[in-house]
Scaffold this active site. Sequence first.
Site, mmCIF file in Angstrom:
data_model
loop_
_atom_site.group_PDB
_atom_site.id
_atom_site.type_symbol
_atom_site.label_atom_id
_atom_site.label_comp_id
_atom_site.label_asym_id
_atom_site.label_seq_id
_atom_site.Cartn_x
_atom_site.Cartn_y
_atom_site.Cartn_z
ATOM 1 N N HIS A 150 0.804 -1.177 0.170
ATOM 2 C CA HIS A 150 -0.062 0.156 0.013
ATOM 3 C C HIS A 150 1.050 1.319 0.058
ATOM 4 C CE1 HIS A 150 0.782 -0.463 4.368
ATOM 5 N NE2 HIS A 150 0.969 0.787 4.235
ATOM 6 N N HIS A 197 -6.497 -1.869 3.563
ATOM 7 C CA HIS A 197 -6.369 -0.435 2.705
ATOM 8 C C HIS A 197 -5.107 -0.746 1.554
ATOM 9 C CE1 HIS A 197 -2.718 -0.334 5.235
ATOM 10 N NE2 HIS A 197 -2.313 0.649 5.112
ATOM 11 N N HIS A 211 4.587 7.252 2.810
ATOM 12 C CA HIS A 211 5.216 6.156 2.617
ATOM 13 C C HIS A 211 4.788 4.932 1.837
ATOM 14 C CE1 HIS A 211 2.312 4.460 5.754
ATOM 15 N NE2 HIS A 211 2.450 3.324 5.055
ATOM 16 N N HIS A 243 -0.581 -0.737 14.688
ATOM 17 C CA HIS A 243 -1.641 0.289 14.462
ATOM 18 C C HIS A 243 -2.752 -0.113 15.130
ATOM 19 C CE1 HIS A 243 0.891 2.135 11.496
ATOM 20 N NE2 HIS A 243 0.995 1.197 10.435
ATOM 21 N N TYR A 252 8.493 1.629 10.653
ATOM 22 C CA TYR A 252 8.791 2.559 9.708
ATOM 23 C C TYR A 252 10.067 2.986 9.675
ATOM 24 C CZ TYR A 252 3.935 3.621 9.280
ATOM 25 O OH TYR A 252 2.513 3.433 9.083
ATOM 26 N N GLU A 262 7.908 1.054 5.073
ATOM 27 C CA GLU A 262 7.304 0.438 5.972
ATOM 28 C C GLU A 262 7.299 -1.367 5.884
ATOM 29 O OE1 GLU A 262 2.823 0.245 8.395
ATOM 30 O OE2 GLU A 262 2.881 0.722 6.131
#
Length: 304
Positions: A150, A197, A211, A243, A252, A262
């Site tokens: 992503h 996502h 990112h 998260h 990260y 990431e």
Amino acid sequence: MSEILRLGRLEIRVLDLDESVKYYTDVIGLEVTGREENRVYLKAWDEYDHHSIILQKADTAGMDHMAFKVKDIYELEKLEYKIEQFGCTLSRISKGTRLAEGEAVRFQIPTGHYMELYTDIEQVGTKTGNLNPHPWPDGLKGIAPHRLDHALLTGDDLKTVTRFFTEVLGFRQTERIITVDGEDLVGSFLSVTNKGHDLAFVKGPDGKFHHAGFYVDNWYEVLKAADILTKNNVQAEITPTRHGITRGLTVYFFDPSGNRNEAYTSGYMSYADFPTITWTEDQIGTGIFYHRRELVESFSKALT
């Protein structure tokens, strides 16, 4: 339902091409699949297409474009018409403009970023093959993610860009962050597959890149990624954590040009009938860094 299959590639601008290739092969663990004068093409070991990352030599870091793979040429033409009707600036990229790629539709979205849709790319396969394959190939290097997963971008008008992706391209908003009074949207997480996502936006300057997320197997692989960073003198922005948003597990860090990467895993699967999860801005620290419960300063300021 969208006829977009998945995220296909990111073209990332880098300042020193040779240094960047060394980082993306030795630290991230991608494989070089092609080279041109100012571009190098790479893929993760579990990806079948010729490339998912293009490194472009440039004077400034950031993202040149993000591209999604579409089912076929007929759906590509339909989406091209819908994008034009929405009012986005649009152009065609000719076959062969970049290595191993067919024709693409390029357009600028309301946040100023450039996106592309395509259907044709050379498929080179994987070292494990697709007949009685072993779980992974020998000789993996670095973090060795399965795939590009992503990207997160920043922009000002998140309501309009969310409407573009949901109404025009058929994405679903899996999660959102709103102001406490509910008047404004400050984060939008969008999926065209069944992942938490494929693309996300947070409130910030238009046209900026936050990112690229690379998918690894599990929590242990996130911890191992952090070890690999230290072993290679790459500074982690935050040590491995969870998260709240997407429930993903993460670490990260930055490439030599300052583009954030990431290593990401876990998270939930989303389905078409799932409701959008809402976070309020006063809980954004917990949403982003669940254990720490507050943002690190660089997270919103270190953009390319």
